[in-house]
Design a protein around this motif. Sequence first.
Motif, PDB file in Angstrom:
ATOM      1  N   GLN A 169      72.443 100.156  15.875  1.00 31.44           N
ATOM      2  CA  GLN A 169      73.845 100.257  15.474  1.00 31.44           C
ATOM      3  C   GLN A 169      74.218 101.724  15.227  1.00 31.44           C
ATOM      4  O   GLN A 169      73.360 102.614  15.216  1.00 31.44           O
ATOM      5  CB  GLN A 169      74.074  99.464  14.179  1.00 31.44           C
ATOM      6  N   ASP A 170      75.488 101.977  15.013  1.00 30.04           N
ATOM      7  CA  ASP A 170      75.932 103.311  14.605  1.00 30.04           C
ATOM      8  C   ASP A 170      75.436 103.618  13.195  1.00 30.04           C
ATOM      9  O   ASP A 170      75.088 102.720  12.421  1.00 30.04           O
ATOM     10  CB  ASP A 170      77.462 103.382  14.627  1.00 30.04           C
ATOM     11  N   GLY A 171      75.418 104.903  12.857  1.00 23.57           N
ATOM     12  CA  GLY A 171      75.142 105.315  11.484  1.00 23.57           C
ATOM     13  C   GLY A 171      73.700 105.173  11.045  1.00 23.57           C
ATOM     14  O   GLY A 171      73.428 104.983   9.851  1.00 23.57           O
ATOM     15  N   GLY A 172      72.754 105.257  11.983  1.00 19.44           N
ATOM     16  CA  GLY A 172      71.346 105.202  11.594  1.00 19.44           C
ATOM     17  C   GLY A 172      70.898 103.845  11.090  1.00 19.44           C
ATOM     18  O   GLY A 172      70.017 103.761  10.227  1.00 19.44           O
ATOM     19  N   GLN A 173      71.487 102.786  11.632  1.00 15.85           N
ATOM     20  CA  GLN A 173      71.100 101.444  11.219  1.00 15.85           C
ATOM     21  C   GLN A 173      70.792 100.579  12.449  1.00 15.85           C
ATOM     22  O   GLN A 173      71.113 100.945  13.582  1.00 15.85           O
ATOM     23  CB  GLN A 173      72.218 100.785  10.405  1.00 15.85           C
ATOM     24  N   ALA A 174      70.171  99.448  12.188  1.00 12.43           N
ATOM     25  CA  ALA A 174      69.907  98.471  13.243  1.00 12.43           C
ATOM     26  C   ALA A 174      69.893  97.081  12.620  1.00 12.43           C
ATOM     27  O   ALA A 174      69.555  96.921  11.441  1.00 12.43           O
ATOM     28  CB  ALA A 174      68.575  98.749  13.931  1.00 12.43           C
ATOM     29  N   ILE A 175      70.277  96.101  13.412  1.00 17.62           N
ATOM     30  CA  ILE A 175      70.058  94.709  13.017  1.00 17.62           C
ATOM     31  C   ILE A 175      68.654  94.351  13.469  1.00 17.62           C
ATOM     32  O   ILE A 175      68.310  94.516  14.648  1.00 17.62           O
ATOM     33  CB  ILE A 175      71.093  93.770  13.652  1.00 17.62           C
ATOM     34  N   ARG A 176      67.832  93.897  12.529  1.00 13.79           N
ATOM     35  CA  ARG A 176      66.431  93.595  12.837  1.00 13.79           C
ATOM     36  C   ARG A 176      66.198  92.083  12.786  1.00 13.79           C
ATOM     37  O   ARG A 176      66.597  91.411  11.837  1.00 13.79           O
ATOM     38  CB  ARG A 176      65.507  94.293  11.845  1.00 13.79           C
ATOM     39  N   TYR A 177      65.557  91.577  13.825  1.00 17.98           N
ATOM     40  CA  TYR A 177      65.241  90.156  13.930  1.00 17.98           C
ATOM     41  C   TYR A 177      63.720  89.997  14.051  1.00 17.98           C
ATOM     42  O   TYR A 177      63.056  90.783  14.736  1.00 17.98           O
ATOM     43  CB  TYR A 177      65.866  89.543  15.183  1.00 17.98           C
ATOM     44  N   GLY A 178      63.176  88.965  13.452  1.00 18.53           N
ATOM     45  CA  GLY A 178      61.782  88.624  13.688  1.00 18.53           C
ATOM     46  C   GLY A 178      61.634  87.938  15.039  1.00 18.53           C
ATOM     47  O   GLY A 178      62.501  87.171  15.459  1.00 18.53           O
ATOM     48  N   VAL A 179      60.537  88.225  15.730  1.00 19.26           N
ATOM     49  CA  VAL A 179      60.297  87.637  17.048  1.00 19.26           C
ATOM     50  C   VAL A 179      58.845  87.197  17.173  1.00 19.26           C
ATOM     51  O   VAL A 179      57.965  87.631  16.437  1.00 19.26           O
ATOM     52  CB  VAL A 179      60.628  88.633  18.191  1.00 19.26           C
ATOM     53  N   GLY A 180      58.605  86.327  18.127  1.00 21.61           N
ATOM     54  CA  GLY A 180      57.261  86.023  18.597  1.00 21.61           C
ATOM     55  C   GLY A 180      57.058  86.726  19.929  1.00 21.61           C
ATOM     56  O   GLY A 180      58.001  86.908  20.701  1.00 21.61           O
ATOM     57  N   VAL A 181      55.825  87.138  20.209  1.00 25.41           N
ATOM     58  CA  VAL A 181      55.551  87.920  21.417  1.00 25.41           C
ATOM     59  C   VAL A 181      54.402  87.285  22.194  1.00 25.41           C
ATOM     60  O   VAL A 181      53.804  86.296  21.783  1.00 25.41           O
ATOM     61  CB  VAL A 181      55.233  89.393  21.067  1.00 25.41           C
ATOM     62  N   GLY A 182      54.073  87.899  23.340  1.00 24.06           N
ATOM     63  CA  GLY A 182      53.078  87.346  24.236  1.00 24.06           C
ATOM     64  C   GLY A 182      51.662  87.423  23.688  1.00 24.06           C
ATOM     65  O   GLY A 182      51.314  88.320  22.917  1.00 24.06           O
ATOM     66  N   LYS A 183      50.855  86.475  24.125  1.00 19.26           N
ATOM     67  CA  LYS A 183      49.434  86.500  23.819  1.00 19.26           C
ATOM     68  C   LYS A 183      48.809  87.772  24.371  1.00 19.26           C
ATOM     69  O   LYS A 183      49.361  88.423  25.257  1.00 19.26           O
ATOM     70  CB  LYS A 183      48.749  85.272  24.435  1.00 19.26           C
ATOM     71  N   LEU A 184      47.652  88.130  23.831  1.00 20.44           N
ATOM     72  CA  LEU A 184      46.954  89.330  24.278  1.00 20.44           C
ATOM     73  C   LEU A 184      46.793  89.305  25.796  1.00 20.44           C
ATOM     74  O   LEU A 184      46.291  88.337  26.361  1.00 20.44           O
ATOM     75  CB  LEU A 184      45.593  89.416  23.601  1.00 20.44           C
ATOM     76  N   GLY A 185      47.259  90.379  26.434  1.00 21.95           N
ATOM     77  CA  GLY A 185      47.174  90.469  27.881  1.00 21.95           C
ATOM     78  C   GLY A 185      48.378  89.915  28.615  1.00 21.95           C
ATOM     79  O   GLY A 185      48.477  90.055  29.836  1.00 21.95           O
ATOM     80  N   PHE A 186      49.315  89.286  27.893  1.00 26.38           N
ATOM     81  CA  PHE A 186      50.485  88.694  28.516  1.00 26.38           C
ATOM     82  C   PHE A 186      51.759  89.493  28.249  1.00 26.38           C
ATOM     83  O   PHE A 186      52.730  89.358  28.974  1.00 26.38           O
ATOM     84  CB  PHE A 186      50.689  87.257  28.026  1.00 26.38           C
ATOM     85  N   SER A 187      51.805  90.275  27.177  1.00 28.78           N
ATOM     86  CA  SER A 187      53.045  90.969  26.821  1.00 28.78           C
ATOM     87  C   SER A 187      53.399  92.026  27.861  1.00 28.78           C
ATOM     88  O   SER A 187      52.539  92.791  28.306  1.00 28.78           O
ATOM     89  CB  SER A 187      52.907  91.630  25.438  1.00 28.78           C
ATOM     90  N   TRP A 188      54.678  92.059  28.218  1.00 28.46           N
ATOM     91  CA  TRP A 188      55.184  93.099  29.101  1.00 28.46           C
ATOM     92  C   TRP A 188      55.698  94.248  28.253  1.00 28.46           C
ATOM     93  O   TRP A 188      56.253  94.045  27.172  1.00 28.46           O
ATOM     94  CB  TRP A 188      56.312  92.526  29.950  1.00 28.46           C
ATOM     95  N   LYS A 189      55.532  95.495  28.729  1.00 26.61           N
ATOM     96  CA  LYS A 189      56.072  96.678  28.050  1.00 26.61           C
ATOM     97  C   LYS A 189      56.811  97.507  29.089  1.00 26.61           C
ATOM     98  O   LYS A 189      56.378  97.619  30.236  1.00 26.61           O
ATOM     99  CB  LYS A 189      54.950  97.504  27.413  1.00 26.61           C
ATOM    100  N   GLY A 190      57.908  98.118  28.667  1.00 27.20           N
ATOM    101  CA  GLY A 190      58.644  98.969  29.571  1.00 27.20           C
ATOM    102  C   GLY A 190      60.116  99.020  29.228  1.00 27.20           C
ATOM    103  O   GLY A 190      60.537  98.588  28.155  1.00 27.20           O
ATOM    104  N   VAL A 191      60.891  99.561  30.144  1.00 29.51           N
ATOM    105  CA  VAL A 191      62.343  99.676  29.986  1.00 29.51           C
ATOM    106  C   VAL A 191      63.004  98.811  31.054  1.00 29.51           C
ATOM    107  O   VAL A 191      62.660  98.888  32.240  1.00 29.51           O
ATOM    108  CB  VAL A 191      62.817 101.131  30.112  1.00 29.51           C
ATOM    109  N   ALA A 192      63.924  97.990  30.627  1.00 35.21           N
ATOM    110  CA  ALA A 192      64.641  97.109  31.545  1.00 35.21           C
ATOM    111  C   ALA A 192      66.090  97.021  31.071  1.00 35.21           C
ATOM    112  O   ALA A 192      66.519  97.751  30.165  1.00 35.21           O
ATOM    113  CB  ALA A 192      63.986  95.720  31.574  1.00 35.21           C
ATOM    114  N   SER A 193      66.837  96.131  31.681  1.00 33.32           N
ATOM    115  CA  SER A 193      68.208  95.885  31.235  1.00 33.32           C
ATOM    116  C   SER A 193      68.465  94.383  31.284  1.00 33.32           C
ATOM    117  O   SER A 193      67.745  93.627  31.945  1.00 33.32           O
ATOM    118  CB  SER A 193      69.221  96.626  32.113  1.00 33.32           C
ATOM    119  N   VAL A 194      69.488  93.983  30.548  1.00 37.92           N
ATOM    120  CA  VAL A 194      69.889  92.578  30.589  1.00 37.92           C
ATOM    121  C   VAL A 194      70.635  92.346  31.898  1.00 37.92           C
ATOM    122  O   VAL A 194      71.744  92.833  32.085  1.00 37.92           O
ATOM    123  CB  VAL A 194      70.771  92.214  29.381  1.00 37.92           C
TER     124      VAL A 194
END
Length: 214
Positions: free
Chosen positions: A89-114
């Motif tokens: 967000q503006d002003g040095g803030q962000a909305i933070r959400y808890g998430v679940g992620v991929g199992k070891l070896g399954f998570s993707w990392k990188g830059v993408a777009s919606v």
Amino acid sequence: MPSRRILLVLLAGLPLAACNAHAPARVAAVDEDAAWYIGTMPDQPFDVPLVDRSRMDPKYRRQTVAYTGPEKPGTIVVDIDERHLYLVQDGGQAIRYGVGVGKLGFSWKGVASVGRKGVWPDWGPTSRMVSLNPDLPRSRRGGVDNPLGARALYLYQGGRDILFRIHGTNEPWSIGEQMSSGCVRMLNEDVVDLYARVPVGTTVLVKRHGRYRV
């Protein structure tokens, strides 16, 4: 607010994190599933089951926090190690959400777009998922028993769907865990909130904790 009986009916079709072929275990698991829900939020074409957030670690509840990263406002940042998604967000803030992620070896990392967005989207397994579990159904229509939940943001690179999503889940106990097939999962009510805030084209950075270069 729906009664416990209604919630049990609503949740009866939900896939379980760990399944047992015996009917009594299934009934017990459905009871435990229902204990996570406190009502529903109106939505179309299905109402969104609302989670009892008191059952969650407080750090995974949606909240506005200070944010010092270099990303510009409107960027989605997923920290795999922290199990957090930030909408800058503006002003040095962000909305933070808890998430679940991929199992070891399954998570993707990188830059993408919606690349596109979906409301109560249909689900189909990737070829890798089928190779690991040939008994998986090949498709499932959108609904409360669908693994993609109430909303999905489809990640693209160079105009191509890379088969990773940010999506809802019908397994709220998995938030904060490393157990998906690689996608980023959110509470349904949280992904509905995020979906309304971000347009197609939004930049998404998925990284390890503290590492801005993936």
